[in-house]
Design a protein around this motif. Structure first.
Motif, PDB file in Angstrom:
ATOM      1  N   ARG B  59       0.830  -1.208   0.000  1.00  0.00           N
ATOM      2  CA  ARG B  59       0.000   0.000   0.000  1.00  0.00           C
ATOM      3  C   ARG B  59       0.863   1.255   0.000  1.00  0.00           C
ATOM      4  NH1 ARG B  59      -4.551  -0.279  -2.009  1.00  0.00           N
ATOM      5  NH2 ARG B  59      -5.446   1.437  -0.835  1.00  0.00           N
ATOM      6  N   THR B  60       2.063   1.171   0.574  1.00  0.00           N
ATOM      7  CA  THR B  60       2.936   2.346   0.583  1.00  0.00           C
ATOM      8  C   THR B  60       3.787   2.399  -0.676  1.00  0.00           C
ATOM      9  OG1 THR B  60       4.810   1.255   1.638  1.00  0.00           O
ATOM     10  CG2 THR B  60       3.146   2.173   3.090  1.00  0.00           C
ATOM     11  N   GLY B  61       3.605   1.424  -1.590  1.00  0.00           N
ATOM     12  CA  GLY B  61       4.332   1.443  -2.844  1.00  0.00           C
ATOM     13  C   GLY B  61       5.582   0.592  -2.850  1.00  0.00           C
ATOM     14  N   GLU B  62       5.911  -0.017  -1.727  1.00  0.00           N
ATOM     15  CA  GLU B  62       7.109  -0.859  -1.680  1.00  0.00           C
ATOM     16  C   GLU B  62       6.711  -2.327  -1.667  1.00  0.00           C
ATOM     17  OE1 GLU B  62       9.903   0.271  -2.217  1.00  0.00           O
ATOM     18  OE2 GLU B  62       9.817   2.371  -1.622  1.00  0.00           O
ATOM     19  N   LEU B  63       7.436  -3.127  -2.452  1.00  0.00           N
ATOM     20  CA  LEU B  63       7.155  -4.557  -2.522  1.00  0.00           C
ATOM     21  C   LEU B  63       8.165  -5.306  -1.667  1.00  0.00           C
ATOM     22  CD1 LEU B  63       5.625  -6.924  -3.824  1.00  0.00           C
ATOM     23  CD2 LEU B  63       7.343  -6.889  -5.629  1.00  0.00           C
ATOM     24  N   SER B  64       7.666  -6.072  -0.708  1.00  0.00           N
ATOM     25  CA  SER B  64       8.549  -6.891   0.114  1.00  0.00           C
ATOM     26  C   SER B  64       8.436  -8.342  -0.319  1.00  0.00           C
ATOM     27  CB  SER B  64       8.175  -6.753   1.591  1.00  0.00           C
ATOM     28  OG  SER B  64       8.726  -7.834   2.319  1.00  0.00           O
ATOM     29  N   LEU B  65       9.547  -8.932  -0.719  1.00  0.00           N
ATOM     30  CA  LEU B  65       9.536 -10.354  -1.055  1.00  0.00           C
ATOM     31  C   LEU B  65      10.118 -11.173   0.097  1.00  0.00           C
ATOM     32  CD1 LEU B  65      10.458 -10.612  -4.847  1.00  0.00           C
ATOM     33  CD2 LEU B  65       8.259 -10.897  -3.741  1.00  0.00           C
ATOM     34  N   GLY B  66      10.064 -10.618   1.296  1.00  0.00           N
ATOM     35  CA  GLY B  66      10.606 -11.326   2.451  1.00  0.00           C
ATOM     36  C   GLY B  66       9.563 -12.179   3.147  1.00  0.00           C
ATOM     37  N   THR B  67       8.383 -12.330   2.535  1.00  0.00           N
ATOM     38  CA  THR B  67       7.286 -13.043   3.197  1.00  0.00           C
ATOM     39  C   THR B  67       7.706 -14.421   3.705  1.00  0.00           C
ATOM     40  OG1 THR B  67       5.704 -11.872   1.834  1.00  0.00           O
ATOM     41  CG2 THR B  67       4.944 -13.891   2.867  1.00  0.00           C
ATOM     42  N   ALA B  68       8.320 -15.222   2.809  1.00  0.00           N
ATOM     43  CA  ALA B  68       8.702 -16.577   3.210  1.00  0.00           C
ATOM     44  C   ALA B  68       9.695 -16.533   4.368  1.00  0.00           C
ATOM     45  CB  ALA B  68       9.314 -17.315   2.022  1.00  0.00           C
ATOM     46  N   GLY B  69      10.644 -15.605   4.305  1.00  0.00           N
ATOM     47  CA  GLY B  69      11.641 -15.480   5.360  1.00  0.00           C
ATOM     48  C   GLY B  69      11.015 -15.135   6.699  1.00  0.00           C
ATOM     49  N   PHE B  70      10.081 -14.214   6.692  1.00  0.00           N
ATOM     50  CA  PHE B  70       9.455 -13.823   7.957  1.00  0.00           C
ATOM     51  C   PHE B  70       8.506 -14.896   8.470  1.00  0.00           C
ATOM     52  CE2 PHE B  70      10.800  -9.561   6.499  1.00  0.00           C
ATOM     53  CZ  PHE B  70      11.545  -9.228   7.617  1.00  0.00           C
ATOM     54  N   MET B  71       7.914 -15.657   7.529  1.00  0.00           N
ATOM     55  CA  MET B  71       7.115 -16.810   7.963  1.00  0.00           C
ATOM     56  C   MET B  71       8.012 -17.826   8.652  1.00  0.00           C
ATOM     57  SD  MET B  71       4.356 -17.626   4.977  1.00  0.00           S
ATOM     58  CE  MET B  71       3.629 -19.062   5.775  1.00  0.00           C
ATOM     59  N   VAL B 107      15.689  -4.333  10.787  1.00  0.00           N
ATOM     60  CA  VAL B 107      16.171  -4.161   9.417  1.00  0.00           C
ATOM     61  C   VAL B 107      15.428  -3.044   8.679  1.00  0.00           C
ATOM     62  CG1 VAL B 107      16.884  -6.558   9.229  1.00  0.00           C
ATOM     63  CG2 VAL B 107      14.616  -5.887   8.423  1.00  0.00           C
ATOM     64  N   ALA B 108      14.289  -2.603   9.235  1.00  0.00           N
ATOM     65  CA  ALA B 108      13.419  -1.691   8.474  1.00  0.00           C
ATOM     66  C   ALA B 108      14.132  -0.390   8.104  1.00  0.00           C
ATOM     67  CB  ALA B 108      12.151  -1.397   9.261  1.00  0.00           C
ATOM     68  N   TYR B 109      14.831   0.208   9.063  1.00  0.00           N
ATOM     69  CA  TYR B 109      15.416   1.521   8.772  1.00  0.00           C
ATOM     70  C   TYR B 109      16.424   1.481   7.626  1.00  0.00           C
ATOM     71  CZ  TYR B 109      17.602   6.053   9.189  1.00  0.00           C
ATOM     72  OH  TYR B 109      18.086   7.292   8.890  1.00  0.00           O
ATOM     73  N   ALA B 206       2.553   9.796  -4.285  1.00  0.00           N
ATOM     74  CA  ALA B 206       3.518  10.894  -4.452  1.00  0.00           C
ATOM     75  C   ALA B 206       4.237  11.097  -3.122  1.00  0.00           C
ATOM     76  CB  ALA B 206       2.808  12.179  -4.871  1.00  0.00           C
ATOM     77  N   ASP B 207       5.327  10.355  -2.909  1.00  0.00           N
ATOM     78  CA  ASP B 207       5.951  10.372  -1.583  1.00  0.00           C
ATOM     79  C   ASP B 207       6.540  11.739  -1.218  1.00  0.00           C
ATOM     80  OD1 ASP B 207       7.904  10.045  -3.472  1.00  0.00           O
ATOM     81  OD2 ASP B 207       9.043   8.532  -2.371  1.00  0.00           O
ATOM     82  N   GLN B 208       7.120  12.430  -2.215  1.00  0.00           N
ATOM     83  CA  GLN B 208       7.698  13.752  -1.916  1.00  0.00           C
ATOM     84  C   GLN B 208       6.635  14.731  -1.460  1.00  0.00           C
ATOM     85  OE1 GLN B 208      10.647  15.743  -3.524  1.00  0.00           O
ATOM     86  NE2 GLN B 208      11.996  13.970  -3.443  1.00  0.00           N
ATOM     87  N   LEU B 209       5.490  14.678  -2.165  1.00  0.00           N
ATOM     88  CA  LEU B 209       4.398  15.583  -1.805  1.00  0.00           C
ATOM     89  C   LEU B 209       3.858  15.231  -0.421  1.00  0.00           C
ATOM     90  CD1 LEU B 209       2.466  17.839  -2.606  1.00  0.00           C
ATOM     91  CD2 LEU B 209       1.025  16.141  -3.707  1.00  0.00           C
ATOM     92  N   ALA B 210       3.721  13.924  -0.145  1.00  0.00           N
ATOM     93  CA  ALA B 210       3.249  13.491   1.165  1.00  0.00           C
ATOM     94  C   ALA B 210       4.155  14.054   2.259  1.00  0.00           C
ATOM     95  CB  ALA B 210       3.210  11.963   1.238  1.00  0.00           C
ATOM     96  N   LEU B 217       7.718  10.000   6.293  1.00  0.00           N
ATOM     97  CA  LEU B 217       7.768   8.830   5.413  1.00  0.00           C
ATOM     98  C   LEU B 217       8.374   7.626   6.115  1.00  0.00           C
ATOM     99  CD1 LEU B 217       9.023  10.020   1.908  1.00  0.00           C
ATOM    100  CD2 LEU B 217       6.706   9.560   2.663  1.00  0.00           C
ATOM    101  N   MET B 218       9.565   7.832   6.662  1.00  0.00           N
ATOM    102  CA  MET B 218      10.312   6.731   7.256  1.00  0.00           C
ATOM    103  C   MET B 218       9.515   6.071   8.373  1.00  0.00           C
ATOM    104  SD  MET B 218      12.933   4.919   7.035  1.00  0.00           S
ATOM    105  CE  MET B 218      14.431   5.455   6.283  1.00  0.00           C
ATOM    106  N   ALA B 219       8.958   6.890   9.271  1.00  0.00           N
ATOM    107  CA  ALA B 219       8.222   6.338  10.411  1.00  0.00           C
ATOM    108  C   ALA B 219       7.034   5.511   9.942  1.00  0.00           C
ATOM    109  CB  ALA B 219       7.760   7.466  11.321  1.00  0.00           C
ATOM    110  N   HIS B 220       6.314   6.026   8.948  1.00  0.00           N
ATOM    111  CA  HIS B 220       5.126   5.303   8.492  1.00  0.00           C
ATOM    112  C   HIS B 220       5.481   4.026   7.762  1.00  0.00           C
ATOM    113  CE1 HIS B 220       1.621   7.545   9.666  1.00  0.00           C
ATOM    114  NE2 HIS B 220       2.340   8.646   9.544  1.00  0.00           N
ATOM    115  N   LYS B 221       6.559   4.063   6.979  1.00  0.00           N
ATOM    116  CA  LYS B 221       6.965   2.853   6.271  1.00  0.00           C
ATOM    117  C   LYS B 221       7.428   1.792   7.263  1.00  0.00           C
ATOM    118  CE  LYS B 221       8.376   4.613   1.760  1.00  0.00           C
ATOM    119  NZ  LYS B 221       9.546   4.819   0.896  1.00  0.00           N
ATOM    120  N   ILE B 222       8.235   2.213   8.239  1.00  0.00           N
ATOM    121  CA  ILE B 222       8.716   1.252   9.233  1.00  0.00           C
ATOM    122  C   ILE B 222       7.535   0.656   9.988  1.00  0.00           C
ATOM    123  CG2 ILE B 222       9.999   1.016  11.392  1.00  0.00           C
ATOM    124  CD1 ILE B 222      12.015   3.006  10.344  1.00  0.00           C
ATOM    125  N   PHE B 223       6.590   1.522  10.343  1.00  0.00           N
ATOM    126  CA  PHE B 223       5.446   1.056  11.130  1.00  0.00           C
ATOM    127  C   PHE B 223       4.676  -0.044  10.404  1.00  0.00           C
ATOM    128  CE2 PHE B 223       0.881   1.442  12.028  1.00  0.00           C
ATOM    129  CZ  PHE B 223       0.893   1.011  13.343  1.00  0.00           C
TER     130      PHE B 223
END
Lengths: 257, 347
Positions: B59-71, B107-109, B206-210, B217-223
């Motif tokens: 939803r924030t525009g970033e794709l995480s392919l770490g699903t299997a790893g975190f499972m 690892v998020a930051y 539009a992350d810059q505008l946000a 940005l960083m706090a919300h993405k990490i959250f």
């Protein structure tokens, strides 16, 4: 004391000095223009003020507080909003959602309501929606509130960008080329909106623009930049007749165009 | 349709959906292989949760392919806590998910310092690191041979209802999975439709505008990354206590292998990224399809790939937006039919 004091602001990208020892004031309630040839560093100045870029040296003082090097979201919270060059908006969202997102700093929601919604949050969002409609009325887009932003014509999109910035309730509004690419009618509408903001809300504006007619008609004072250095500061009349400005920018207008 | 009418139809379809979900094991009961089908249903519930978590980050525009790893983290952690330390599976599952979220927070930051394809690669490789760690830390995890535990766990009694973590019957576990996944999805749904969901949308568009309107940005993405990894950890825990055998092998059949992340991505896209129900539709449909396509065996990836490409081309908004495509297609079809008899072959 000026609203924003820019002192010896310098930004270097490797060997290139984009902005060099720039000093000027933005006074409360004025409309200040920044002009200069392409690549003179105008947008870089905006990026430095808004915190998108960190200055190499120099200080920025806003309402008596040092804001140099703060991240963009903190600068926004201090009361500086920005309309980006080009139509930077939330393209897939409706016009009113664009404005609602702009109200991020003033939602007044507690953590729970912010994260999970609920009755209180819903009531609050309703109030925000009314406020958003007021802003849209101000920029003349109230009847297009539910349209998808990217489907509107260029001039209207520019007004959405302005509405988003206004939703942050700024003290100082930076506009990067607000009337570029507009037809005469749209230019007149935008300039009238900007004048109204100053007249009715006492807002302070800084405008970067290449449309000289618009700049001269709108601004109280103009700062001219060339190669990152300030070459002139004064009223539109003074700027027009300044030999350095004519040599660097105005005289070369035919070439630029 | 009026607003109240829409609310009613929504409530009705929700009730029907819930009833079907709850009745499924009983519907399947007459089947000879009902235990197997229940097992599949449990896996579907787990994959829905994993896919929904991936979508929340997306939803924030970033794709995480770490699903299997975190499972894997959630699964191993909760299984080890339960089998080696003797903690109740309930608590172990929660602790496993918290552990997963904690690692995600670590690892998020650095990860969110980069964007786009670089972020994808970071999460992808992290998954591999977890896989190899699980293999090499053999004192702790049982190494490459995997880790099995036949731990008879204490049961949870709520009034007359008894829920047991057993390996004997799947039906109780199915209900457990449905309840756990349901709670997690409910939380994700509430978040997506409140202010924070709007913030995610703004970051994606539009992350810059946000940022310029005051969004950190960083706090919300990490959250959202940490929250989503918590739920991915829950999915891993559910899987661990379901199969009681975990393995770090890098065969596609292993749920903790990278392929699971790819499958989640496919379920998400096929179901429809825009819709909250996309992962539900995508995961359910495709996992059932795979079961029915068992006779195809090795040709299954070929068939699945073909279907996927067709869906991406003709329904970019996914199956969840099916209703939007019907009028579009029918008008296209009508135009085609109208052109035929006149014999005009204009491009």
């Amino acid at each position: 004391m000026a609203l924003l004091e820019v002192r010896s602001l310098t930004k270097r990208f490797g060997g290139l000095t984009a902005v060099s020892e720039l000093t000027f004031d933005v006074n409360e309630g004025e409309i200040l223009g920044i002009i200069g040839p392409n690549g003179a560093g105008k947008s870089t100045v905006f990026n430095l003020i808004c915190g998108t870029l960190k200055p190499t040296s120099g200080t920025l003082t806003f309402r008596g507080e040092n804001i140099t090097g703060l991240p963009p979201h903190k600068i926004a919270a201090r009361g500086i909003a920005r309309v980006f060059q080009g139509n930077v908006l939330f393209p897939e969202s409706t016009v009113i959602t664009n404005v609602l997102i702009g109200m991020h700093l003033h939602t007044g929601l507690r953590t729970f309501g912010f994260l999970f919604g609920g009755h209180h949050a819903r009531r609050r969002e309703k109030a925000l929606r009314e406020r958003a409609m007021e802003i849209l009325e101000l920029v003349g887009l109230a009847d297009q509130a539910d349209e998808v932003a990217s489907s509107l014509p260029h001039g209207n999109q520019r007004h959405i960008c302005l509405a988003i910035a206004l939703a942050t309730e700024p003290r100082l509004l930076l506009l990067d080329e607000p009337v570029t690419g507009m037809n005469a009618e749209e230019v007149a509408a935008m300039l009238e909106t900007l004048r109204k903001l100053r007249r009715e809300q006492g807002m302070t504006l800084v405008v970067v623009e290449h449309n000289m007619q618009a700049v001269m008609g709108l601004c109280d004072r103009i700062v001219t930049i060339s190669y990152g250095k300030k070459i002139c500061e004064g009223t539109p009349e003074q700027t027009c007749s300044d030999p350095a400005v004519i040599a660097a920018y105005l005289g070369a207008e035919d070439d630029v165009a | 349709m009026s607003r109240s009418g829409r609310t009613w139809s929504k409530a009705l379809s929700g009730t029907v959906f819930l009833a079907v979900v709850l009745a499924l094991p009983w519907i399947l009961r007459p089947l000879k292989s009902s235990a197997y089908w229940t097992h599949i249903l449990i896996l579907i519930a787990i994959m829905i949760l994993a896919t929904s978590s991936m979508r929340a980050i997306f939803r924030t525009g970033e794709l995480s392919l770490g699903t299997a790893g975190f499972m894997l983290l959630g699964g191993y952690c909760s299984a080890l806590l339960s089998a080696k330390v003797g903690i109740s599976p309930w608590l172990a599952m929660l602790l496993g998910a918290i552990f997963t979220a904690a690692i995600a927070a670590l690892v998020a930051y650095p990860f969110f310092r980069v964007k786009g394809v670089y972020f994808v690669i970071c999460t992808l490789l992290l998954g591999f690191i977890f896989l190899y760690l699980a293999g090499y830390l053999d004192k702790l995890t049982g190494g490459w041979q995997g880790f099995q535990f036949y731990h008879i766990s204490p049961v949870l009694k709520i009034g007359s209802l008894t829920i047991a973590f057993t390996t004997k019957t799947n039906i109780e576990y199915y209900y457990l999975a449905v309840v756990v996944v349901g709670i997690c999805l409910f939380i994700l749904h509430r978040m997506e439709h409140s202010r924070v969901g709007l913030v995610w949308k703004s970051i994606r568009e539009a992350d810059q505008l946000a940022q310029s309107v005051g969004v950190n940005l960083m706090a919300h993405k990490i959250f959202i990354f940490v929250v989503a990894c918590f739920f991915t950890g829950v999915a891993g825990g559910l899987y661990a206590f379901h199969v009681h055998a975990l393995s770090p092998t890098s065969t596609p059949a292993n749920v903790f292998h990278f392929f699971t992340s790819v499958y989640c991505l496919l379920y998400m896209v096929i179901g429809g990224v825009e819709s909250f129900y996309g992962p539900l539709i995508g995961a359910t449909l495709f996992m059932l399809l795979r079961e029915w396509a068992r006779p195809l065996s090795e040709y299954w990836p070929l068939v699945m790939g073909g279907i996927l490409i067709l869906v991406v081309f003709f329904m970019p908004k996914g199956l969840a937006a099916f209703r939007e495509y019907i009028p579009e297609w029918s008008s296209k079809l009508r135009r085609l039919l109208r052109q035929r008899p006149t014999g005009t072959t204009q491009p």
